[in-house]
Design an enzyme around this catalytic site. Structure first.
Site, mmCIF file in Angstrom:
data_model
loop_
_atom_site.group_PDB
_atom_site.id
_atom_site.type_symbol
_atom_site.label_atom_id
_atom_site.label_comp_id
_atom_site.label_asym_id
_atom_site.label_seq_id
_atom_site.Cartn_x
_atom_site.Cartn_y
_atom_site.Cartn_z
ATOM 1 N N TYR A 33 0.838 -1.204 0.000
ATOM 2 C CA TYR A 33 0.000 0.000 0.000
ATOM 3 C C TYR A 33 0.868 1.247 0.000
ATOM 4 C CZ TYR A 33 0.888 0.925 4.981
ATOM 5 O OH TYR A 33 1.486 1.214 6.176
ATOM 6 N N LYS A 146 6.456 -1.696 2.079
ATOM 7 C CA LYS A 146 5.231 -1.151 2.695
ATOM 8 C C LYS A 146 4.097 -2.143 2.470
ATOM 9 C CE LYS A 146 3.025 3.402 3.159
ATOM 10 N NZ LYS A 146 3.010 3.564 4.600
ATOM 11 N N GLU A 179 11.889 3.135 14.438
ATOM 12 C CA GLU A 179 10.939 4.137 13.941
ATOM 13 C C GLU A 179 9.647 4.032 14.736
ATOM 14 O OE1 GLU A 179 9.836 3.256 9.833
ATOM 15 O OE2 GLU A 179 9.926 1.107 10.236
ATOM 16 N N LEU A 203 11.045 1.728 7.239
ATOM 17 C CA LEU A 203 10.454 2.173 5.973
ATOM 18 C C LEU A 203 11.134 3.490 5.584
ATOM 19 C CD1 LEU A 203 8.046 1.458 3.986
ATOM 20 C CD2 LEU A 203 6.950 3.437 5.021
HETATM 21 N N1 PLP Z 1 7.514 4.232 8.942
HETATM 22 C C1 PLP Z 1 6.399 3.465 8.905
HETATM 23 C C2 PLP Z 1 6.415 2.138 9.592
HETATM 24 C C3 PLP Z 1 5.249 3.930 8.238
HETATM 25 O O1 PLP Z 1 4.143 3.148 8.181
HETATM 26 C C4 PLP Z 1 5.268 5.209 7.631
HETATM 27 C C5 PLP Z 1 4.096 5.720 6.924
HETATM 28 O O2 PLP Z 1 3.068 5.100 6.857
HETATM 29 C C6 PLP Z 1 6.441 5.972 7.708
HETATM 30 C C7 PLP Z 1 7.551 5.450 8.371
HETATM 31 C C8 PLP Z 1 6.519 7.342 7.084
HETATM 32 O O3 PLP Z 1 6.462 7.273 5.694
HETATM 33 P P1 PLP Z 1 5.995 8.525 4.828
HETATM 34 O O4 PLP Z 1 6.824 9.690 5.263
HETATM 35 O O5 PLP Z 1 6.285 8.115 3.419
HETATM 36 O O6 PLP Z 1 4.549 8.742 5.111
#
Ligand code: PLP
Length: 285
Positions: A33, A146, A179, A203
């Site tokens: 996703y 993701k 994170e 991620l």
């Molecule tokens: N880390 C995780 C586990 C996430 O699910 C997300 C976003 O859903 C992020 C980091 C941040 O990603 P982004 O800045 O692309 O929204």
């Protein structure tokens, strides 16, 4: 125009968009996703979101063709909904088939998109800062993908929500902070901004990358180097980044204050610089 969905070639009201009970996304979380933010109706860094999904598709062996229509889906959902501040959610599942773990070769991916209005987080949260709680990071070894297989994230986020916190700070067995459940994390330690390097353990956030650029632009010292739970004790600032919160200061983790217990200047400056990037790239503001 109300909230809208896209499903396998058709645009329709969200309530009318239905997938099979045998969809592997539903049964196994066998799907990827993305969430793309619209600022004044304009997608922010859609290309980067789709590039991350393409890289994930390669890892989990989803056919690259399945993703080829997604730029149009984003544009169409944004255009048709006419929503100013909104999210486009995209999901690509391996498809529907009789339930068996090994994925069959001949299977049509399911392509899903939705667009929904975005409720901004309360300004007070940015002014006062958020609370976070540590949680053991029990996720799989490819967090750069993701995937919708999100049970550890959901359990941690729910526990944190019950305690009144904003998000979890995921900590590995050796004390390394990775994170949040939906966000990346940055800490300021000895005057240097630090964040876990990209790789399989986090991620690679689209917002994270823009914040790293913002720090470079502001000539702030930044190292993509992980920090530990111990180091949080001496951090002067901590902040989450994601598509939703942008840059959100964290002033408390578990029972300990971060720094002075108030949002710090670097998080504020980086939020400002991030929003300038957004305005420049989307032509808004
Ligand atoms: N880390 C995780 C586990 C996430 O699910 C997300 C976003 O859903 C992020 C980091 C941040 O990603 P982004 O800045 O692309 O929204």
């Amino acid at each position: 125009m109300p909230e809208l969905a896209y499903l396998n070639g058709e645009y329709l009201p969200i309530e009318s968009a239905k997938v099979s009970v045998e969809d592997r996304g539903m049964q196994f979380g066998d799907s990827l996703y993305e969430v793309v933010r619209l600022y004044d109706g304009v997608p922010f860094r859609a290309r980067e979101h789709l590039e991350r999904m393409r890289a994930g598709a390669e890892v989990v062996d989803l056919p690259p063709d399945a993703l080829s229509g997604l730029p149009t889906v984003i544009e169409e959902l944004a255009g048709r909904s006419q929503m100013a501040d909104a999210f486009v959610y995209l999901q690509v599942t391996r498809g529907a088939c009789p339930r068996i773990h090994a994925a069959p070769d001949e299977i049509e991916p399911t392509i899903i998109g939705t667009v929904r209005p975005f409720d901004r987080l309360p300004k007070r949260l940015y002014r006062k800062g958020a609370t976070a709680y540590t949680e053991p990071d029990i996720r799989w070894g490819r967090r750069d993908v993701k995937a919708t297989t999100l049970l550890p994230n959901i359990l941690a986020a729910t526990r944190v929500q019950k305690k009144g916190g904003y998000d979890a700070v995921f900590v590995e067995d050796d004390g390394t902070v990775t994170e949040g459940t939906v966000s990346n994390l940055f800490a300021v330690i000895d005057g240097v901004i630090r964040t876990h390097p990209v790789g399989p353990r986090i991620l690679a956030g689209v917002t994270r990358a823009a914040v790293v650029e913002a720090a470079e632009h502001l000539e702030l010292p930044l190292r993509e180097e992980a920090f530990t739970r111990e180091e949080l004790r001496v951090a002067s600032e901590l902040f989450f980044t994601n598509t939703y919160c942008e840059v959100l200061p964290v002033v408390r983790v578990d029972d300990a204050e971060i720094g002075t217990g108030e949002p710090g200047p670097l998080a504020r400056d980086l939020l400002g610089a991030f929003r300038e990037i957004v305005q420049r790239e989307t032509g808004t503001g």
